[in-house]
Write a protein that holds these residues in place. Structure first.
Motif, PDB file in Angstrom:
ATOM      1  N   LEU A 125      -6.630   2.737 -14.118  1.00 36.80           N
ATOM      2  CA  LEU A 125      -5.336   2.372 -13.573  1.00 36.80           C
ATOM      3  C   LEU A 125      -4.263   2.668 -14.610  1.00 36.80           C
ATOM      4  N   TYR A 126      -3.324   3.557 -14.260  1.00 40.98           N
ATOM      5  CA  TYR A 126      -2.283   3.958 -15.200  1.00 40.98           C
ATOM      6  C   TYR A 126      -0.951   3.288 -14.919  1.00 40.98           C
ATOM      7  N   ALA A 127      -0.608   3.154 -13.677  1.00 44.15           N
ATOM      8  CA  ALA A 127       0.700   2.578 -13.346  1.00 44.15           C
ATOM      9  C   ALA A 127       0.581   1.772 -12.065  1.00 44.15           C
ATOM     10  N   LEU A 128       1.391   0.698 -11.954  1.00 47.80           N
ATOM     11  CA  LEU A 128       1.332  -0.204 -10.809  1.00 47.80           C
ATOM     12  C   LEU A 128       2.753  -0.646 -10.468  1.00 47.80           C
ATOM     13  N   SER A 129       3.021  -0.806  -9.168  1.00 44.21           N
ATOM     14  CA  SER A 129       4.353  -1.235  -8.733  1.00 44.21           C
ATOM     15  C   SER A 129       4.211  -2.151  -7.526  1.00 44.21           C
ATOM     16  N   GLY A 130       5.063  -3.176  -7.443  1.00 49.11           N
ATOM     17  CA  GLY A 130       5.081  -4.060  -6.292  1.00 49.11           C
ATOM     18  C   GLY A 130       4.280  -5.338  -6.489  1.00 49.11           C
ATOM     19  N   VAL A 131       3.277  -5.345  -7.352  1.00 49.73           N
ATOM     20  CA  VAL A 131       2.463  -6.538  -7.611  1.00 49.73           C
ATOM     21  C   VAL A 131       2.166  -6.611  -9.105  1.00 49.73           C
ATOM     22  N   ASP A 132       1.712  -7.787  -9.528  1.00 48.99           N
ATOM     23  CA  ASP A 132       1.359  -7.986 -10.922  1.00 48.99           C
ATOM     24  C   ASP A 132       0.022  -7.323 -11.220  1.00 48.99           C
ATOM     25  N   GLY A 179      -0.322   0.820  -0.373  1.00 49.41           N
ATOM     26  CA  GLY A 179      -0.909  -0.043   0.647  1.00 49.41           C
ATOM     27  C   GLY A 179       0.091  -1.031   1.201  1.00 49.41           C
ATOM     28  N   HIS A 180      -0.220  -1.515   2.403  1.00 52.70           N
ATOM     29  CA  HIS A 180       0.597  -2.556   3.052  1.00 52.70           C
ATOM     30  C   HIS A 180      -0.329  -3.413   3.914  1.00 52.70           C
ATOM     31  N   ALA A 181      -0.027  -4.696   3.982  1.00 53.63           N
ATOM     32  CA  ALA A 181      -0.890  -5.620   4.715  1.00 53.63           C
ATOM     33  C   ALA A 181      -0.774  -5.440   6.229  1.00 53.63           C
ATOM     34  N   GLN A 182       0.299  -4.804   6.703  1.00 53.72           N
ATOM     35  CA  GLN A 182       0.485  -4.595   8.138  1.00 53.72           C
ATOM     36  C   GLN A 182       0.086  -3.164   8.506  1.00 53.72           C
ATOM     37  N   PRO A 183      -0.475  -2.955   9.692  1.00 53.51           N
ATOM     38  CA  PRO A 183      -0.852  -1.586  10.107  1.00 53.51           C
ATOM     39  C   PRO A 183       0.354  -0.768  10.528  1.00 53.51           C
ATOM     40  N   GLY A 184       0.165   0.591  10.499  1.00 54.71           N
ATOM     41  CA  GLY A 184       1.157   1.513  11.033  1.00 54.71           C
ATOM     42  C   GLY A 184       2.473   1.545  10.296  1.00 54.71           C
ATOM     43  N   ARG A 185       2.492   1.380   8.973  1.00 51.77           N
ATOM     44  CA  ARG A 185       3.760   1.298   8.232  1.00 51.77           C
ATOM     45  C   ARG A 185       4.191   2.621   7.604  1.00 51.77           C
ATOM     46  N   PHE A 186       3.289   3.623   7.499  1.00 54.49           N
ATOM     47  CA  PHE A 186       3.625   4.847   6.792  1.00 54.49           C
ATOM     48  C   PHE A 186       3.841   5.984   7.785  1.00 54.49           C
ATOM     49  N   THR A 187       4.933   6.738   7.611  1.00 56.41           N
ATOM     50  CA  THR A 187       5.357   7.774   8.553  1.00 56.41           C
ATOM     51  C   THR A 187       5.076   9.169   7.986  1.00 56.41           C
ATOM     52  N   ASP A 188       5.264  10.180   8.861  1.00 59.32           N
ATOM     53  CA  ASP A 188       5.140  11.569   8.428  1.00 59.32           C
ATOM     54  C   ASP A 188       6.169  11.886   7.341  1.00 59.32           C
ATOM     55  N   ALA A 189       7.391  11.366   7.516  1.00 56.55           N
ATOM     56  CA  ALA A 189       8.445  11.632   6.524  1.00 56.55           C
ATOM     57  C   ALA A 189       8.077  11.046   5.167  1.00 56.55           C
ATOM     58  N   ALA A 190       7.512   9.812   5.177  1.00 55.55           N
ATOM     59  CA  ALA A 190       7.096   9.195   3.915  1.00 55.55           C
ATOM     60  C   ALA A 190       6.005  10.026   3.252  1.00 55.55           C
ATOM     61  N   GLN A 191       5.049  10.512   4.056  1.00 51.05           N
ATOM     62  CA  GLN A 191       3.977  11.333   3.503  1.00 51.05           C
ATOM     63  C   GLN A 191       4.525  12.611   2.879  1.00 51.05           C
ATOM     64  N   ALA A 192       5.447  13.286   3.584  1.00 53.92           N
ATOM     65  CA  ALA A 192       6.016  14.524   3.065  1.00 53.92           C
ATOM     66  C   ALA A 192       6.755  14.285   1.747  1.00 53.92           C
ATOM     67  N   SER A 193       7.501  13.172   1.670  1.00 49.79           N
ATOM     68  CA  SER A 193       8.228  12.861   0.440  1.00 49.79           C
ATOM     69  C   SER A 193       7.261  12.601  -0.713  1.00 49.79           C
ATOM     70  N   LEU A 194       6.132  11.914  -0.424  1.00 45.34           N
ATOM     71  CA  LEU A 194       5.159  11.624  -1.476  1.00 45.34           C
ATOM     72  C   LEU A 194       4.460  12.883  -1.966  1.00 45.34           C
ATOM     73  N   THR A 223       8.233   4.643   0.800  1.00 46.15           N
ATOM     74  CA  THR A 223       7.329   4.325   1.902  1.00 46.15           C
ATOM     75  C   THR A 223       7.492   2.920   2.452  1.00 46.15           C
ATOM     76  N   GLY A 224       8.118   2.017   1.676  1.00 48.41           N
ATOM     77  CA  GLY A 224       8.167   0.627   2.093  1.00 48.41           C
ATOM     78  C   GLY A 224       6.837  -0.081   1.868  1.00 48.41           C
ATOM     79  N   ALA A 225       5.981   0.482   1.002  1.00 43.85           N
ATOM     80  CA  ALA A 225       4.688  -0.126   0.718  1.00 43.85           C
ATOM     81  C   ALA A 225       4.868  -1.457  -0.006  1.00 43.85           C
ATOM     82  N   GLU A 226       3.877  -2.348   0.151  1.00 38.44           N
ATOM     83  CA  GLU A 226       3.905  -3.618  -0.585  1.00 38.44           C
ATOM     84  C   GLU A 226       3.503  -3.406  -2.038  1.00 38.44           C
ATOM     85  N   PHE A 227       2.642  -2.417  -2.259  1.00 34.27           N
ATOM     86  CA  PHE A 227       2.294  -2.095  -3.633  1.00 34.27           C
ATOM     87  C   PHE A 227       1.834  -0.642  -3.702  1.00 34.27           C
TER      88      PHE A 227
END
Length: 907
Positions: free
Chosen positions: A230-237, A312-327, A209-213
């Motif tokens: 919380l079980y797993a985390l990626s992108g941040v501490d 999540g991402h700090a900028q708006p409009g970052r997640f696409t239909d393709a990213a959603q389908a893959s998730l 997705t290109g998410a920040e975390f």
């Protein structure tokens, strides 16, 4: 050839030559033509006689002299630019070109390829690209007195290259996403530790997705409505979340923790569910900034919600239909792996408690390994099928796009040939030549039709068809086409289902397959045509991702010919691929069959062995409606009339020929070059019986909207569309929208004459049929079906939409379906409906938001909202609407529609 003699420009020298001759060029710093030096006259002769865009600048002020081929580059500046100083003519881009000119005047020859030049055209600046050269010019004394430029605009080529690079980049990103999903799926499936497999899933989700975390939260009910852990985390501490409480089951998180749906927001701060998490009003102070938000539930085989993947991402409009389908796919794989991990953990506990189950655990592990191997093999097969499907889709878009302009050209040629044939009716040789030319036009039309068919862009007119009856009616035609040496056997199964497809295209497909078989047999042999019922199950659908599981009618053509190698079968459906000798086929027959079946929602499969023959099976979806019996209008003699027809067509050549055709048929014809011009004619008060409009026209007013506005102003007007390529503006799901009439380009005079009489007659019949009030939904005719109640079904889930459509059709409603609110709004711009059944939780435009737009278009339309909640937000906005709670029965659905019809507001 244009010449300069004695300083006088001879007549007939071209438009710019005329300007020089008539004006004497007195306003130029070079003086009269006759005073020019011989070197200048000579180079100007070459420039003006060149068919390539050229210009010369000469003298202290660099007087600007160009040829006729240069005029299209800057039509707004011609002819005022002729003879003016070069820097004055191109003052807007002189900062870019000044250094280039100075270098050329210092003796430096220059060549620029695909140089970007901001060009002022039509009163605005647009990016253009040119390839050009600058060559210094010397006078009689050998001094540099000017320069020569040869130029060519290459904007279209540059833009095409950029689009190609963009398409390749999109394909690369899709391939990378598929690779990530497959790699993560393989790792997750093989992993039996929940901590590690959830970390793999979250890491893969961030990469996709290109998410920040991203995070995986386990679903735990604390008895107070809280869902957390919380079980797993990626992108941040992890320390970023240590100081905050776990998420509560609020309106934002509830759809995920309850497993209701995916939640995706381009800006979560604007989501109406956001901020309703007392004691906070949004994210607590110090929380990581989140604007783009995507949450996918992870559900067990049992249906219980294990937890959720959050990104999540700090900028708006970052997640696409393709990213959603893959998730969604990733979440499903994670759920299977977690279920497996739980199963193994339970087995290990049982082993510790009772040593007697060691044998059962070993068998379980073996079964698990087999399932993993089976799923990996199945995924690889599905990936190969998906890649082939994407390849065919790309080729289809390319070939389908060719036909639009080609059909317009064919229409101009065909129309003028037919009109010319009337003028030379007594000249036998000329008539024969025109006949040959028209035959070539017909071949071109068939070629364009095949390209559209393969590209799935042809406007189908499907009907409920019994293929067995259709094939039986073609028996004589097939025997004549195949010859006496080939035996033809036709077998139709008893209890054959109906299908919903274009009968003409079914006939064309069968004829193409039969001719291919004839060529493969090469002598005596046998052709078998079989029609029967078939069911493609979920396992078949898993290995063929483009196929929807369900009931089909299968048409199989088997021959005893030479057969195909696996390499030939892999390319058999590609356009222009053929193993026949040159001159014995176009290579478009099977590609046309493939495109038609795919556009009809079906499936094609080839079975073949070298030396044993070939079987091609066409699977078309089953229809539960009764067979349509449609009269053949092609047999009616062509006739004209005296009605008034408004022709809206942007192509001047097509417009001129069709106006002459209609005038020759006796009609009074008005014409318009685009939708806005046609609307002006409609509002002039003129009596108009029929609007004949091209589907694709320039300008803001599109043809479906023009037709709607025409009916508002002239309720009795009939509408006929024409196009060489519909671009989905009046075709949805591969089908011509209900109630619309279309004649495809290129058409003959006789075909146009018959179609216009048919449309005018149908319009008159509808006016007569609607003079009295129609029955309400729920009333039945003698056959027990509802009388002409049109219903629009809006549901994003394909399986639910298909089931509901079949139920409603069985109940007797005329059903149009849409997968989104946006598509449904487009349908309402040119199709009237009585009832709307809409899902509340639609992606993009929600059900209530769509309903509000629908009521703006049709204030009296009845509304049924389908939802799993027991209340509708802002229900007071939709007077007379009915709430239908999921899951529901067919009788509850029917009762809801009837109630909505009775309670609909009176406009």
């Amino acid at each position: 050839m244009t010449r300069l003699e004695d300083g006088v420009w001879p007549r007939g020298g071209g438009s710019i030559g005329d300007i020089l001759r008539n004006s004497g060029f007195s306003g130029c710093s070079l003086g009269p033509v006759k005073s020019w030096p011989a070197s200048l006259r000579h180079i100007v002769e070459l420039v003006l006689n060149s068919r390539q865009a050229n210009f010369v600048v000469w003298g202290p002020e660099l007087a600007f002299i160009y040829n006729d081929a240069y005029v299209p580059i800057f039509p707004e500046r011609h002819p005022g630019a002729l003879g003016k100083p070069f820097a004055e003519v191109w003052s807007d881009i002189w900062p870019q070109f000044g250094p280039i000119v100075r270098a050329a005047l210092q003796g430096e020859s220059q060549l620029f390829e695909e140089l970007l030049i901001p060009m002022r055209r039509d009163g605005r600046i647009e990016d253009t690209w040119f390839t050009f050269s600058y060559t210094p010019l010397r006078d009689e004394a050998g001094a540099i007195a000017g320069l020569l430029c040869a130029t060519m605009e290459v904007s279209a080529q540059v833009i095409a290259k950029r689009r190609e690079r963009h398409a390749l980049e999109e394909l690369r990103l899709k391939s990378e996403a598929l690779s990530i999903v497959n790699a993560a799926g393989a790792a997750i499936t093989a992993e039996l530790n929940v901590d590690r497999l959830t970390k793999i899933a979250v890491d893969a989700g961030v990469a996709l997705t290109g998410a920040e975390f991203g995070a995986f939260f386990y679903n735990v009910d604390d008895g107070e409505g809280g869902s957390y852990m919380l079980y797993a985390l990626s992108g941040v501490d992890r320390k970023n979340f240590d100081k905050f409480p776990m998420p509560r089951n609020t309106k934002v998180f509830a759809p995920t923790f309850s497993g209701e749906c995916v939640v995706r927001s381009d800006d979560i701060l604007l989501d109406p569910r956001y901020g309703q998490n007392a004691p906070y009003s949004g994210m607590p102070m110090g929380h990581l900034p989140v604007r783009s938000y995507l949450a996918v539930p992870v559900k067990s085989r049992s249906g219980a919600v294990i937890g959720g993947l959050f990104f999540g991402h700090a900028q708006p409009g970052r997640f696409t239909d393709a990213a959603q389908a893959s998730l969604v796919s990733l979440a499903g794989q994670a759920a299977v792996a977690i279920d497996n991990a739980r199963l193994l953990r339970a087995a290990e506990l049982e082993i510790a408690r009772r040593s007697s189950i060691e044998d059962k655990l070993r068998k379980l592990n073996e079964t698990l390994e087999m399932r993993v191997a089976s799923e990996i093999a199945e995924r690889q097969q599905a990936e190969a099928a998906l890649q082939q499907s994407q390849k065919m889709e790309s080729i289809g878009k390319l070939t389908g796009g060719v036909a639009h302009d080609f059909n317009n050209l064919l229409q101009v040629i065909s129309g003028n040939l037919q009109l010319l044939g009337k003028d030379i009716s007594n000249d036998g040789r000329a008539k024969e030549r025109i006949s040959n030319a028209l035959a070539a036009v017909e071949r071109g039309s068939r070629l364009a039709s095949h390209l559209l068919a393969f590209g799935r862009r042809q406007p189908l007119e499907p009907k409920v068809v019994n293929i067995g009856r259709l094939v039986a009616g073609m028996d004589d035609m097939l025997r004549r086409a195949l010859g006496e040496e080939i035996e033809v056997e036709t077998m139709v199964s008893g209890g054959l289902w109906n299908t919903f497809a274009d009968p003409i295209q079914i006939e064309n497909a069968l004829l193409n397959l039969a001719i291919n078989s004839r060529d493969a047999i090469e002598g005596s042999g046998k052709l078998t045509v079989e029609v029967g019922n078939a069911f493609l199950d979920d396992s078949y659908s898993r290995t063929h991702p483009e196929v929807t599981a369900g009931q089909y009618v299968v048409l199989a053509v088997t021959d005893t010919g030479s057969g195909m190698t696996p390499e030939v079968m892999a390319q058999a459906f590609e356009p222009y691929f053929s193993t026949k000798p040159e001159g014995r086929g176009t290579g478009l027959g099977l590609s046309m069959v493939y495109g038609f079946v795919k556009q009809s929602g079906g499936h094609v499969k080839i079975y073949s062995e070298v030396g044993e023959g070939t079987t091609v099976k066409l699977y078309l979806p089953r229809s539960f409606q009764t067979e349509d019996r449609v009269a053949n209008n092609e047999a009616a003699p062509p006739a004209g009339g005296t009605e008034t027809i408004l022709v809206a067509e942007d192509d001047e050549g097509v417009r001129a020929t069709v106006v002459e055709m209609l005038t020759d048929l006796g009609y009074h014809v008005l014409k318009a070059r685009d939708g806005q011009s046609a609307l002006t004619v409609l509002e002039s008060g003129a009596h108009i019986d029929l609007l004949f409009t091209d589907v694709v026209m320039p300008g803001p007013l599109k043809s479906p909207e023009l037709a709607r506005m025409a009916r508002e102003r002239l309720p009795n007007i009939a509408v006929l569309y024409t196009s060489g390529y519909t671009e989905n503006s009046i075709v949805h799901g591969g089908r011509l929208d209900p109630g619309l009439e279309l004649v495809s380009k290129p058409y003959t005079r006789d075909a146009l004459a018959r179609k216009i009489r048919h449309v005018l007659a149908s319009s008159a019949s509808r006016r007569q049929a609607t003079t009295g009030p129609g029955p309400a939904p729920g009333t039945t005719s003698r056959e027990g079906t509802h009388d002409r109640t049109r219903l629009l079904l809006v549901e994003d889930d394909a399986f639910i939409r298909m089931d509901m459509a079949e139920i409603l059709q069985d109940l007797g409603y005329d059903v149009i379906d849409a997968e989104s609110g946006e598509q449904a709004v487009e349908i309402l711009t040119h199709t009237a409906v009585d009832i709307i059944v809409a899902d509340v939780g639609l992606p993009g435009m929600s059900g209530p938001a769509f309903a509000a737009k629908a009521r703006e278009i049709f204030p009296s339309v009845g509304l049924v909202f389908a939802t799993g909640n027991n209340h509708l937000p802002d229900a007071s906005r939709f007077s007379g609407s009915v709430l239908l709670l999921k899951p529901f029965s067919s009788s509850a659905l029917d009762q809801a529609v009837k109630t909505a019809f009775r309670q609909r507001p009176i406009a």
